[in-house]
Design an enzyme around this catalytic site. Sequence first.
Site: not given
Length: 340
Positions: A201, A210, A236
């Site tokens: 990220n 995503d 996750e």
Amino acid sequence: MNINDPTKSDLFDKHRSLAGVFFDPYVVFSPNGVILEYNPQFFAFLQDGNLSVIGENIFDLLHFELTGKNLSISEMIGTNQVRMDDIHCRVNPKFLKHNKTIVTTVVTSSLPIFDEKQNNEPVCYFMLIRDVTADAHLQSNYFSTSSKSITDPLTGQRNRGYLDQYFSNHYDLMLRQISEKDSSHHVSIILTDLDHFKKINDTYGHQAGDLVLKNAAAVFDSLIRKTDVVCRYGGEEFVFVLIGASIDQAALIAEKLRKNIEETVFKYGETIIPVRSSFGVTELVPSDLDPSIAIKRADEALYRAKRSGRNCVVALRYEETLQSTETKTENNVNEDKKAS
């Protein structure tokens, strides 16, 4: 609205008093479909129909469909089809003043009326029609809302709420089956998360993260059996419930999942993102009186996988957990002795 044939009229007279108590539409027709009689509710069901459809063929007037297939007269009144649910019924617009097609969802019940003097052959049929369109819409909306509440909107996977509901419905049976003497029943749990996902990220952005989650979920879906359950557990993390798999079999499945994640090309735009995953595996035992106990053990196995360098599978048996607990207790006792 009378039956023209006196013989048929006499036969139906035996049933007319009973038919009169129905609030739903009914229609009486000959074996070849010619309409002989109907009640006022049937007239209302046609929604602005002509004054009379006596003598018309019911299967010209009403077209019945089930799962996209047109139903024939024999399928509607066959001996094995007393009741048929959730049929789409379309009124032929040529019979309607406003010339608009009306489609409703109905439940039908068809019963033959016999004549003992004619070798017990049906001389006509009585069909009761219940309009369940409003109920069908309500049920559809309910299932749509219900489905959304147990589905992760990002990955399309079932979510933690579904897992809680699944265990609530099935966990007692699982425990009973694995507790049986000489039981060959097995239930294993796999907990996994994507390694260094925060770094993904931070490096590539949340949209890339995503995309990685969605693609990882697709990999998992493609490799598990229909009898298995996979849910996005949070962030996750994903959890798998494998029915009929021992801990050794589950570990092999986890390794297959890990390898496929490693070999999958995760591409965001022109950028290829390397993705790895760690897995913790355990098997249910009779003393796991609550699913959270087994999940905690799988979480401990996952923690050990990460401590071992990540991108690997660690299986943790119940007995090993006990040994680990005993070792920790022994160490604590020794430390207390030293302190004193």
